[in-house]
Design a protein around this motif. Structure first.
Motif, short mmCIF file in Angstrom:
data_model
loop_
_atom_site.label_atom_id
_atom_site.label_comp_id
_atom_site.label_asym_id
_atom_site.label_seq_id
_atom_site.Cartn_x
_atom_site.Cartn_y
_atom_site.Cartn_z
N SER A 45 0.83 -1.20 0.00
CA SER A 45 0.00 0.00 0.00
C SER A 45 0.87 1.25 0.00
O SER A 45 0.63 2.19 -0.77
N ARG A 46 1.88 1.26 0.84
CA ARG A 46 2.78 2.41 0.89
C ARG A 46 3.55 2.55 -0.42
O ARG A 46 3.75 3.66 -0.92
N PHE A 106 2.64 -4.63 -8.99
CA PHE A 106 4.09 -4.78 -8.92
C PHE A 106 4.71 -3.67 -8.10
O PHE A 106 4.34 -2.51 -8.22
N GLY A 107 5.67 -4.05 -7.25
CA GLY A 107 6.35 -3.09 -6.40
C GLY A 107 7.34 -2.26 -7.19
O GLY A 107 7.72 -2.61 -8.31
N SER A 108 7.78 -1.17 -6.60
CA SER A 108 8.76 -0.30 -7.27
C SER A 108 10.08 -1.03 -7.50
O SER A 108 10.86 -0.64 -8.35
N ASP A 109 10.31 -2.12 -6.76
CA ASP A 109 11.51 -2.94 -6.96
C ASP A 109 11.26 -4.10 -7.92
O ASP A 109 12.10 -4.97 -8.08
N PHE A 111 -4.60 -7.54 5.32
CA PHE A 111 -5.27 -6.32 4.87
C PHE A 111 -4.59 -5.11 5.50
O PHE A 111 -4.34 -5.07 6.70
N SER A 112 -4.29 -4.13 4.65
CA SER A 112 -3.72 -2.90 5.16
C SER A 112 -3.90 -1.78 4.14
O SER A 112 -4.47 -2.00 3.07
N TRP A 113 -3.38 -0.61 4.48
CA TRP A 113 -3.58 0.59 3.68
C TRP A 113 -2.48 1.59 4.01
O TRP A 113 -1.76 1.45 4.98
N TRP A 157 -5.29 0.86 -0.75
CA TRP A 157 -5.74 -0.35 -0.06
C TRP A 157 -5.12 -1.60 -0.68
O TRP A 157 -5.02 -1.69 -1.91
N THR A 158 -4.76 -2.56 0.16
CA THR A 158 -4.27 -3.85 -0.32
C THR A 158 -4.86 -4.96 0.55
O THR A 158 -4.80 -4.89 1.77
N LEU A 159 -5.46 -5.95 -0.10
CA LEU A 159 -5.98 -7.14 0.56
C LEU A 159 -5.31 -8.34 -0.09
O LEU A 159 -5.27 -8.43 -1.33
N VAL A 160 -4.74 -9.23 0.73
CA VAL A 160 -4.02 -10.39 0.23
C VAL A 160 -4.64 -11.63 0.86
O VAL A 160 -4.96 -11.63 2.06
N VAL A 161 -4.85 -12.68 0.08
CA VAL A 161 -5.38 -13.93 0.61
C VAL A 161 -4.38 -15.07 0.36
O VAL A 161 -3.65 -15.08 -0.62
#
Length: 174
Positions: free
Chosen positions: A83-84, A95-98, A154-156, A166-170
């Motif tokens: 999320s950050r 995809f992350g910045s890395d 789950f976080s933000w 927002w990001t939700l991961v299962v």
């Protein structure tokens, strides 16, 4: 004397009612879009918001006779990190910045289960409005309603402007 006071009181009450019922003017941004109402995440604890989301997801899953999910610390951390990172990149994508994928982020945090999927969003809305929007889309709904899912992260991240990432991961059994 009482008649005059009663008339004044009635006119004050009518004025208050009319002002309260008057349509609220919507503020417009320079781009012509309405300025969103800011949902301040700082006023609530992380646990409150995460458990509210978990409860809402489990109610939806229960309505389809699916098992309940449990919060997982590693998946919560992966969701928070992403999320950050989406905020830093200023774009909602998986995809992350890395260059990391959702699976990479779960592995980095030693998630021992099977990664099942990730759902993301950028909004000014609260978590339940965001979940509602996710449930309207067949692809994001499929991740949330995955019958093989057992755990949820789950976080933000909320920017000073009020925008929330927002990001939700299962995940499931390995």
């Amino acid at each position: 004397m009482w008649d005059v006071m009663l008339k004044i009181l009635i006119s004050i009450l009518i004025s208050v009612i009319l002002v309260g019922c008057a349509p609220q003017e919507i503020q417009m941004a320079p781009d012509g879009k309405p300025v969103p109402k800011i949902y301040d995440m700082r006023a609530q604890s992380t646990a409150q918001i995460q458990f509210r989301m978990l409860d809402a997801v489990n109610v939806l899953r229960s309505s389809r006779s699916l098992n309940s999910l449990q919060l997982n610390a590693q998946l919560n951390a992966a969701a928070a990190t992403h999320s950050r990172d989406m905020s830093v990149q200023n774009r909602p994508w998986h995809f992350g910045s890395d260059g990391s994928s959702p699976l990479d982020r779960a592995r980095r945090l030693n998630y021992s289960g099977e990664f099942r999927g990730e759902v993301i969003s950028e909004t000014f809305e609260n978590e339940l409005d965001t979940l509602s929007a996710w449930m309207e889309n067949k692809n994001t709904r499929a991740v949330i309603m995955d019958p093989n899912a057992l755990e949820l992260g789950f976080s933000w991240y909320q920017e000073p402007s009020g925008k929330i990432w927002w990001t939700l991961v299962v995940g499931g059994k390995s």
